[in-house]
Write an enzyme that holds these catalytic residues in place. Structure first.
Site, PDB file in Angstrom:
ATOM      1  N   ARG A  70       0.815  -1.213   0.000  1.00  0.00           N
ATOM      2  CA  ARG A  70       0.000   0.000   0.000  1.00  0.00           C
ATOM      3  C   ARG A  70       0.847   1.261   0.000  1.00  0.00           C
ATOM      4  NH1 ARG A  70      -5.141  -1.752   2.241  1.00  0.00           N
ATOM      5  NH2 ARG A  70      -6.612  -0.050   2.283  1.00  0.00           N
ATOM      6  N   ARG A  77     -21.796  -0.893   2.303  1.00  0.00           N
ATOM      7  CA  ARG A  77     -21.395  -2.102   3.040  1.00  0.00           C
ATOM      8  C   ARG A  77     -21.283  -1.850   4.541  1.00  0.00           C
ATOM      9  NH1 ARG A  77     -14.956  -2.671   1.465  1.00  0.00           N
ATOM     10  NH2 ARG A  77     -14.236  -1.128   2.964  1.00  0.00           N
TER      11      ARG A  77
END
Ligand code: ADP
Length: 190
Positions: A89, A128
């Site tokens: 990342r 979500r």
């Protein structure tokens, strides 16, 4: 051994698509987000450190996730490869991954990048949030910080992997099955 990186902004559908990929290609799925959430749930010192950062939309230190990845590589057997989701990342993590793999004469096979626009990220994560109950999905401010973190710290990896000839980008807009089939047509080549 194959080493695939599933790349993309938060909410791009990496976790969803990972499930289909691991089955089709006999891969072991490593999600650094899931590994960190396990540590938080277990209340370990690492979990406590990670919780404070994750809930602000920041990244945890590179060494923490690099250690997790290396130990998964060393312990998981009986698969044709690994699917990295949420790692690397940062550019430093991408370089560390190359070094870890070089120790066993391996290298990244391919990066599969799922791209969606920023507006869609917020919409999907809010969708979500109710289902999964993640603290870092709960507020628009935290989501915006994760998007900013993605642009400043993670996006520079695109050029890194393009240069290495390993970057494959697919359109993340569409149904789960449509996106899955685009991914399969990329991965089938390797
Ligand atoms: P998403 O991709 O939806 O943002 P993840 O479950 O992959 O969610 O990650 C959740 C959080 O965990 C990140 O916002 C970050 O704080 C932390 N995290 C996950 N992977 C890494 C990593 N490779 N390096 C640093 N922090 C990470």
């Amino acid at each position: 051994m194959k080493y695939y990186i599933l790349f993309g902004p938060p909410g791009a559908g990496k976790g969803t698509q990972a499930t289909a990929m691991v089955e089709k290609y006999n891969l072991h799925h490593i999600s650094t987000g899931d590994l960190l959430r396990k540590e938080i749930k277990a209340g370990t010192p690492l979990g406590l450190q990670a919780k404070a950062l994750i809930e602000k939309g920041c990244l945890v230190p590179d060494e923490v996730v690099e250690g997790m990845i290396e130990s998964e590589f060393a312990t998981v057997k009986g698969v044709d490869g690994f699917l990295l989701d949420g790692f690397p990342r940062t550019l430093a993590q991408a370089e560390a991954l190359d070094q870890i793999l070089a120790k066993t004469g391996d290298e990244v096979t391919a990066v599969v990048s799922i791209m969606i626009p920023d507006e869609m990220i917020i919409e999907r994560i809010q969708g979500r949030a109710a289902k999964e109950g993640r603290a870092d999905d709960a507020s628009v401010d935290i989501i915006k910080n994760r998007i900013a973190t993605y642009h400043s710290q993670t996006e520079p990896e695109i050029a890194y992997y393009q240069k290495a000839g390993k970057y494959n980008e697919i359109d993340g807009i569409g149904t789960i099955e449509e996106v899955r089939d685009r991914i399969f047509s990329v991965v089938d080549k390797f």
